[in-house]
Enzyme design. Structure first.
Site, PDB file in Angstrom:
ATOM      1  N   ASP A 182      61.927  26.348 -24.194  1.00 51.93           N
ATOM      2  CA  ASP A 182      62.309  26.779 -22.843  1.00 51.93           C
ATOM      3  C   ASP A 182      62.822  28.215 -22.942  1.00 51.93           C
ATOM      4  O   ASP A 182      63.320  28.622 -23.997  1.00 51.93           O
ATOM      5  CB  ASP A 182      63.410  25.857 -22.292  1.00 51.93           C
ATOM      6  CG  ASP A 182      63.465  25.893 -20.779  1.00 51.93           C
ATOM      7  OD1 ASP A 182      63.073  24.897 -20.141  1.00 51.93           O
ATOM      8  OD2 ASP A 182      63.904  26.932 -20.218  1.00 51.93           O
ATOM      9  N   GLY A 192      62.602   4.947   6.814  1.00 51.23           N
ATOM     10  CA  GLY A 192      63.893   5.600   6.614  1.00 51.23           C
ATOM     11  C   GLY A 192      63.864   7.003   7.185  1.00 51.23           C
ATOM     12  O   GLY A 192      63.033   7.325   8.040  1.00 51.23           O
ATOM     13  N   CYS A 240      58.711  16.677  -5.430  1.00 52.28           N
ATOM     14  CA  CYS A 240      57.241  16.546  -5.452  1.00 52.28           C
ATOM     15  C   CYS A 240      56.601  16.413  -4.074  1.00 52.28           C
ATOM     16  O   CYS A 240      55.780  17.249  -3.695  1.00 52.28           O
ATOM     17  CB  CYS A 240      56.848  15.345  -6.309  1.00 52.28           C
ATOM     18  SG  CYS A 240      57.100  15.631  -8.046  1.00 52.28           S
ATOM     19  N   ARG A 261      67.004  18.213  -4.095  1.00 48.45           N
ATOM     20  CA  ARG A 261      65.958  19.091  -3.547  1.00 48.45           C
ATOM     21  C   ARG A 261      65.249  18.411  -2.373  1.00 48.45           C
ATOM     22  O   ARG A 261      64.801  17.283  -2.488  1.00 48.45           O
ATOM     23  CB  ARG A 261      64.950  19.461  -4.644  1.00 48.45           C
ATOM     24  CG  ARG A 261      65.489  20.510  -5.603  1.00 48.45           C
ATOM     25  CD  ARG A 261      64.517  20.786  -6.719  1.00 48.45           C
ATOM     26  NE  ARG A 261      64.506  19.699  -7.690  1.00 48.45           N
ATOM     27  CZ  ARG A 261      63.721  19.677  -8.754  1.00 48.45           C
ATOM     28  NH1 ARG A 261      62.877  20.660  -8.976  1.00 48.45           N
ATOM     29  NH2 ARG A 261      63.770  18.675  -9.608  1.00 48.45           N
TER      30      ARG A 261
HETATM   31  C1  UDX Z   1      57.183  10.991  -6.674  1.00 48.47           C
HETATM   32  C2  UDX Z   1      56.004  10.108  -7.101  1.00 48.47           C
HETATM   33  O1  UDX Z   1      56.333   8.739  -6.862  1.00 48.47           O
HETATM   34  C3  UDX Z   1      55.677  10.352  -8.550  1.00 48.47           C
HETATM   35  O2  UDX Z   1      54.546   9.586  -8.927  1.00 48.47           O
HETATM   36  C4  UDX Z   1      55.389  11.848  -8.737  1.00 48.47           C
HETATM   37  O3  UDX Z   1      55.054  12.164 -10.052  1.00 48.47           O
HETATM   38  C5  UDX Z   1      56.594  12.675  -8.296  1.00 48.47           C
HETATM   39  O4  UDX Z   1      56.897  12.352  -6.932  1.00 48.47           O
HETATM   40  P1  UDX Z   1      59.828  10.907  -6.910  1.00 48.47           P
HETATM   41  O5  UDX Z   1      59.829  12.136  -6.059  1.00 48.47           O
HETATM   42  O6  UDX Z   1      60.679  10.888  -8.130  1.00 48.47           O
HETATM   43  O7  UDX Z   1      58.333  10.569  -7.395  1.00 48.47           O
HETATM   44  O8  UDX Z   1      60.323   9.692  -6.013  1.00 48.47           O
HETATM   45  P2  UDX Z   1      59.709   8.474  -5.185  1.00 48.47           P
HETATM   46  O9  UDX Z   1      60.323   7.236  -5.680  1.00 48.47           O
HETATM   47  O10 UDX Z   1      58.245   8.504  -5.134  1.00 48.47           O
HETATM   48  O11 UDX Z   1      60.325   8.770  -3.738  1.00 48.47           O
HETATM   49  C6  UDX Z   1      60.056   9.994  -3.058  1.00 48.47           C
HETATM   50  C7  UDX Z   1      60.721  10.004  -1.708  1.00 48.47           C
HETATM   51  O12 UDX Z   1      60.115   9.069  -0.825  1.00 48.47           O
HETATM   52  C8  UDX Z   1      62.204   9.661  -1.723  1.00 48.47           C
HETATM   53  O13 UDX Z   1      62.898  10.532  -0.872  1.00 48.47           O
HETATM   54  C9  UDX Z   1      62.258   8.244  -1.192  1.00 48.47           C
HETATM   55  O14 UDX Z   1      63.468   7.975  -0.517  1.00 48.47           O
HETATM   56  C10 UDX Z   1      61.102   8.259  -0.202  1.00 48.47           C
HETATM   57  N1  UDX Z   1      60.521   6.925   0.036  1.00 48.47           N
HETATM   58  C11 UDX Z   1      59.894   6.260  -0.962  1.00 48.47           C
HETATM   59  C12 UDX Z   1      60.599   6.370   1.319  1.00 48.47           C
HETATM   60  O15 UDX Z   1      61.167   6.968   2.247  1.00 48.47           O
HETATM   61  N2  UDX Z   1      60.032   5.152   1.534  1.00 48.47           N
HETATM   62  C13 UDX Z   1      59.379   4.452   0.570  1.00 48.47           C
HETATM   63  O16 UDX Z   1      58.880   3.347   0.846  1.00 48.47           O
HETATM   64  C14 UDX Z   1      59.318   5.022  -0.733  1.00 48.47           C
END
Ligand code: UDX
Length: 460
Positions: free
Chosen positions: A30, A253, A260, A327
């Site tokens: 890094d 929600g 991401c 974020r």
């Molecule tokens: C996501 C992808 O799942 C992962 O495969 C990718 O590599 C990176 O982005 P992450 O951002 O860590 O992962 O979280 P994730 O569990 O997917 O949730 C993302 C957002 O969606 C959160 O804010 C969560 O609260 C929201 N969410 C998720 C909902 O509002 N409803 C759902 O049913 C699922």
């Protein structure tokens, strides 16, 4: 296998630590010395369940190294993973500066034939550019091959996901590189999908865009449920039973956040735009999510004439449970809007307070104790479904708030339990429970500390 990883952010660190756990000799590099020093001492700069013990174990075993010395990292590597950040440009495109810088450095340091795998989320065609950069500076006698191995780790369960993912994508035009990568990942017994590089790059964006679409879809249905008196949980359960739809990512929600989905959906709209395709569906997904992040305060304003001067407790700052990452979290939109409306805010989170403090400074109060947050609050808004929040007995709201009002942005409580308490409870896509006190908020509460000049110091 000797493996180097460029970048010790979320993806790079988890990849490096987990590959060392599988027995490989891993060097992570890094450009930030402070981070490298912390990692060398066995401490991860991110909050991720299980990371510190695994980090320490592999450091002690001598299989895992951290360095700012790129040459040391790359010169003997059989495989080099590029896992540096691709932040969002102001126009929504992915900023590839770090990726190209890493490629240039790799090219300069290569000392033997090596496979270059990109884990960073990059637009279609980027891997070709990476190889052009590397090939333009590497010694001529050294051979390199390019692979796209997009990452699907979820924050909060990243280590589990590394070892139990649904699939591993190996995108390459080189059979030799595909075979070597297969050897690395075969022990995980996760299905491997071999494809060309451009398709692999697209799989990552398309996966995130589809999941974001599912979330915005269920949030749209929830908004209609609110108006027609249906219950989104029953609806989601009913539609999720159809195996073609599936039950996951149908949790209504206050919208998706994180590093991401917001970034990748915007980038894919841009990628489509670059080839003169307007991705209307994904544009709508993004629009719905922006509206959803604002809906908690909107619901509060529908309940009360005004929230000016009101003391509001925001429960949960992280974009989802089990992470300290804020974020693009819905909580940020909520806090900013509350402040703009003249409310005073106390925010609770079990781990994300330091990160949130760096955004809001002393403009709001913070606490890592949920009961302190609720005590004396006139309104509670739940922004993250932490277990600490879900398991807090509803009696506590009754004890600690004079006239408890909860806007639950993550549908944490069962409506049956709520109905047994004198609590005004408004959630997402489910019938509300309104006590009389909610409409007759005392005038004294309106005489808050709010000052007209205040909005000028709000963070962007
Ligand atoms: C996501 C992808 O799942 C992962 O495969 C990718 O590599 C990176 O982005 P992450 O951002 O860590 O992962 O979280 P994730 O569990 O997917 O949730 C993302 C957002 O969606 C959160 O804010 C969560 O609260 C929201 N969410 C998720 C909902 O509002 N409803 C759902 O049913 C699922």
């Amino acid at each position: 296998m000797k493996i180097a990883v460029a970048g010790t952010g979320y993806v790079g660190l988890i990849t490096g630590v987990c590959l060392a756990e599988m027995g490989h000799d891993v060097v992570c590099t890094d450009i930030r010395e402070d981070k490298v020093l912390l990692l060398k001492s066995g401490c991860a700069p991110i909050y991720e369940p299980g990371i510190n013990p695994m980090l320490k174990k592999n450091l002690d075993a001598g299989r895992l190294h951290f360095t700012i010395d790129s040459e040391f990292a790359y010169k003997d590597a059989d495989i080099i993973f590029i896992a540096v950040g691709t932040p969002e440009n102001p126009d929504g495109t992915a900023n590839l500066d770090h990726v190209y810088e890493a490629a240039y450095t790799i090219g300069l340091c290569l000392n033997k034939d090596s496979i270059i795998c990109t884990k960073s989320t990059v637009p279609v065609g980027t891997n070709e550019q990476i190889m052009e950069i590397i090939n333009s500076v590497k010694p001529v006698h050294i051979n390199t091959q390019s692979v796209s191995t997009p990452e699907f780790l979820r924050e909060g369960s990243a280590i589990y996901d590394f070892f139990h993912g649904d699939r591993i994508i190996i995108g390459t035009e080189s059979e030799e590189a595909a075979l070597l990568l297969e050897q690395v990942f075969l022990p995980l017994k996760i299905p491997i999908v071999k494809t060309d590089i451009r398709s692999a790059e697209m799989i990552k964006y398309a996966s995130n865009a589809f999941l974001a679409t599912k979330i915005s879809f269920i949030n749209e249905i929830a908004a209609i449920c609110d108006k027609v008196g249906a219950n989104i949980e029953e609806v989601a359960y009913g539609i999720g039973k159809d195996r073609r739809i599936g039950p996951q990512f149908l949790q209504a929600g206050i919208g998706y956040g994180g590093s991401c989905f917001p970034k990748d959906t915007k980038a894919l709209v841009q990628i489509a735009g670059n080839v003169e395709h307007q991705f209307e569906l994904l544009e709508a997904v993004i629009k719905v999510n922006n509206r959803q992040q604002a809906c908690a305060v909107k619901k509060a304003k529908e309940l009360f004439d005004s929230i000016e001067g009101m003391r509001v407790a925001v429960l949960g700052l992280a974009f989802k449970p089990d992470t300290d990452d804020i974020r693009e979290a819905a909580s940020l939109t909520i806090v900013k809007t509350l402040l703009a409306e003249g409310a005073s805010v106390i925010a609770y989170d079990p781990v994300a307070v330091p990160n949130a403090r760096s955004v809001f400074g002393n403009v709001i109060e913070f606490t890592a104790d949920i009961q302190t947050a609720i005590s004396g609050a006139e309104l509670v808004i739940i922004a993250t479904e932490w277990d600490h929040i879900k398991h807090l007995p509803l009696e506590k709201y009754v004890q600690l708030m004079r006239n408890p009002v909860i806007i639950d942005g993550r549908n944490c409580y069962s409506l049956k339990d709520v109905s047994k308490h004198p609590i005004t409870y408004v959630s997402i896509g489910r019938p509300s429970h309104i006590e009389e006190h909610a409409q007759t908020r005392s005038n004294s509460a309106k005489e808050g500390w709010y000052d007209e000049t205040f909005t000028s110091i709000l963070p962007d």
